[in-house]
Design an enzyme around this catalytic site. Structure first.
Site, PDB file in Angstrom:
ATOM      1  N   ASP A  22       0.752  -1.126  -0.021  1.00  0.00           N
ATOM      2  CA  ASP A  22       0.258  -0.565  -0.045  1.00  0.00           C
ATOM      3  C   ASP A  22       0.738   1.286  -0.141  1.00  0.00           C
ATOM      4  O   ASP A  22       2.427   1.075  -0.135  1.00  0.00           O
ATOM      5  CB  ASP A  22      -1.099  -0.032   1.052  1.00  0.00           C
ATOM      6  CG  ASP A  22      -1.494   1.291   1.552  1.00  0.00           C
ATOM      7  OD1 ASP A  22      -2.135   1.438   0.312  1.00  0.00           O
ATOM      8  OD2 ASP A  22      -2.058   1.648   2.213  1.00  0.00           O
ATOM      9  N   SER A  23       0.731   2.022   0.310  1.00  0.00           N
ATOM     10  CA  SER A  23       1.061   3.447  -0.055  1.00  0.00           C
ATOM     11  C   SER A  23       1.713   3.790   0.697  1.00  0.00           C
ATOM     12  O   SER A  23       2.676   4.564   1.353  1.00  0.00           O
ATOM     13  CB  SER A  23      -0.289   4.885  -0.759  1.00  0.00           C
ATOM     14  OG  SER A  23      -1.227   5.059   0.431  1.00  0.00           O
ATOM     15  N   CYS A  85      -4.194  -0.890  -2.482  1.00  0.00           N
ATOM     16  CA  CYS A  85      -4.242   0.745  -2.224  1.00  0.00           C
ATOM     17  C   CYS A  85      -5.350   0.771  -3.088  1.00  0.00           C
ATOM     18  O   CYS A  85      -4.704  -0.225  -4.153  1.00  0.00           O
ATOM     19  CB  CYS A  85      -2.749   0.825  -2.559  1.00  0.00           C
ATOM     20  SG  CYS A  85      -3.102   2.616  -2.466  1.00  0.00           S
ATOM     21  N   GLU A 164      -4.947   8.933   9.783  1.00  0.00           N
ATOM     22  CA  GLU A 164      -3.798   8.877  10.292  1.00  0.00           C
ATOM     23  C   GLU A 164      -3.097   9.533  11.331  1.00  0.00           C
ATOM     24  O   GLU A 164      -2.926   9.261  12.122  1.00  0.00           O
ATOM     25  CB  GLU A 164      -2.970   9.183   9.064  1.00  0.00           C
ATOM     26  CG  GLU A 164      -2.712   8.535   8.164  1.00  0.00           C
ATOM     27  CD  GLU A 164      -1.569   8.071   6.569  1.00  0.00           C
ATOM     28  OE1 GLU A 164      -0.914   8.777   7.896  1.00  0.00           O
ATOM     29  OE2 GLU A 164      -2.264   6.935   6.495  1.00  0.00           O
ATOM     30  N   CYS A 196     -10.959   3.118  -0.619  1.00  0.00           N
ATOM     31  CA  CYS A 196      -9.296   3.320  -0.115  1.00  0.00           C
ATOM     32  C   CYS A 196      -9.074   2.260   1.215  1.00  0.00           C
ATOM     33  O   CYS A 196     -10.404   2.349   2.066  1.00  0.00           O
ATOM     34  CB  CYS A 196      -9.567   5.035   0.707  1.00  0.00           C
ATOM     35  SG  CYS A 196      -8.468   5.255   0.966  1.00  0.00           S
ATOM     36  N   HIS A 198      -7.290   2.753   3.657  1.00  0.00           N
ATOM     37  CA  HIS A 198      -7.690   3.564   5.091  1.00  0.00           C
ATOM     38  C   HIS A 198      -8.856   3.484   5.705  1.00  0.00           C
ATOM     39  O   HIS A 198      -9.644   3.793   6.983  1.00  0.00           O
ATOM     40  CB  HIS A 198      -7.348   5.627   5.282  1.00  0.00           C
ATOM     41  CG  HIS A 198      -5.982   5.339   5.197  1.00  0.00           C
ATOM     42  ND1 HIS A 198      -5.726   4.888   4.368  1.00  0.00           N
ATOM     43  CD2 HIS A 198      -5.304   6.145   5.992  1.00  0.00           C
ATOM     44  CE1 HIS A 198      -4.050   5.293   4.066  1.00  0.00           C
ATOM     45  NE2 HIS A 198      -4.148   6.011   5.396  1.00  0.00           N
TER      46      HIS A 198
HETATM   47  N1  DGL Z   1      -4.172   3.984   0.997  1.00  0.00           N
HETATM   48  C1  DGL Z   1      -4.616   4.460  -0.357  1.00  0.00           C
HETATM   49  C2  DGL Z   1      -5.709   3.774  -0.950  1.00  0.00           C
HETATM   50  O1  DGL Z   1      -6.266   2.791  -0.762  1.00  0.00           O
HETATM   51  C3  DGL Z   1      -5.277   5.694   0.214  1.00  0.00           C
HETATM   52  C4  DGL Z   1      -4.216   6.167   1.067  1.00  0.00           C
HETATM   53  C5  DGL Z   1      -3.171   7.704  -0.170  1.00  0.00           C
HETATM   54  O2  DGL Z   1      -3.703   8.301  -0.382  1.00  0.00           O
HETATM   55  O3  DGL Z   1      -2.071   7.289  -0.268  1.00  0.00           O
HETATM   56  O4  DGL Z   1      -6.571   5.145  -2.173  1.00  0.00           O
END
Ligand code: DGL
Length: 286
Positions: A22-23, A85, A164, A196, A198
């Site tokens: 993931d990012s 992600c 976050e 997403c 998160h």
């Molecule tokens: N984890 C990213 C997603 O699922 C969101 C976080 C980011 O913007 O890097 O899109």
């Protein structure tokens, strides 16, 4: 210019780890779902915290980052790569399918399948980062499954920073959710895709704001189901009865969000390291 991936060590394929990226830390929601469904699998997770967020970046950049992180997972001998992600899944999955020789599972197709199955009235809402929503990847995936299903999307760029900060129940988060969700609820959706990784951490508050008439689709859980199926189809499932290990590597040495996610998701992390991302583009000097 050339792309270099370290060679996989030879090994019994089913015993190799599942690679997840993931990012940042949000993809641990997918790891939680994988842990529940596939408790014997070892997992190697990479969070690209040095280059987070991906959510507003271009397709070319997201593709490059996703290829580079996949290279790190292949160096860990990953038998399958999970793109945990939504932004990478929206913009880079086609490229990854094209160039990687291991199976690749993203979050968009499983989420779209679950949404189409859930909706009773044929109207689905999708929330995600700006890049995910702009890509219209969910629209395409949902309409490919059922062209009659209507999709109403909403980019929610403030939600990732709120998660976050661990502001999972704060009044300010509720207010922001109302600003984003009220219009799509008023449009008449009965199903909402949390597009997403998160967002599952906000699911209780999202459910309160959206109301009991809206069914939430968690792309993390549906992704885990797709991983299990892919492992079975490829005869890659680890059937040895032992608790799988979770090794985590981040591309930056600090992430305060890791402690929050670990606690909220009740994840046991066996090792935590820092990895430097090697650029795939090597410029030859004269
Ligand atoms: N984890 C990213 C997603 O699922 C969101 C976080 C980011 O913007 O890097 O899109």
């Amino acid at each position: 210019m050339f792309i270099h991936f370290p060679k996989n060590r030879e090994n019994e394929p089913s015993l190799r780890p599942i690679g997840v990226f993931d990012s940042g830390i949000g993809g641990l929601t997918v790891v939680r779902a994988l842990r529940d469904l596939l408790p014997h699998e070892d997992i190697f997770y990479i969070g690209d915290t040095a280059r987070l967020p991906y959510g507003g970046k271009s397709k070319a950049t997201i593709e490059r980052y996703s290829i580079e992180i996949s290279g790190l997972l292949l160096a860990e001998n990953a038998k399958l790569i999970v793109v945990a992600c939504n932004t990478s899944s929206s913009l880079a999955i086609a490229k990854l399918h094209e160039i990687l020789r291991v199976p690749v599972v993203g979050v968009i197709a499983p989420g779209a399948r679950a949404a189409v199955k859930e909706t009773r009235i044929g109207h689905v809402g999708v929330i995600g980062t700006r890049s995910t929503i702009k890509s219209e990847a969910y629209e395409r995936a949902i309409q490919a499954l059922n062209p009659v299903v209507r999709v109403t999307s909403q980019a929610c760029p403030l939600l990732v920073p709120l998660v976050e900060e661990a502001w999972l129940k704060e009044e300010v988060t509720r207010e922001v959710l109302h600003r984003y969700l009220d219009p799509i609820i008023a449009a008449g959706i009965d199903t909402l895709v949390l597009g997403c990784t998160h967002y599952p951490l906000l699911a209780p508050l999202i459910q309160e704001v959206a109301g009991p008439g809206v069914h939430l689709v968690d792309s993390a859980k549906n992704c885990a189901v797709a991983v299990k199926q892919t492992l079975m189809e490829s005869s890659l499932e680890n059937v040895i009865e032992k608790a799988g290990k979770l090794n985590v590597a981040l591309t930056d040495s600090s992430s305060s969000f890791l402690a929050t996610a670990r606690q909220a998701l009740q994840l046991q992390i066996d090792s935590l390291e820092t990895r430097i991302v090697q650029s795939m583009v090597l410029v030859e000097m004269a």
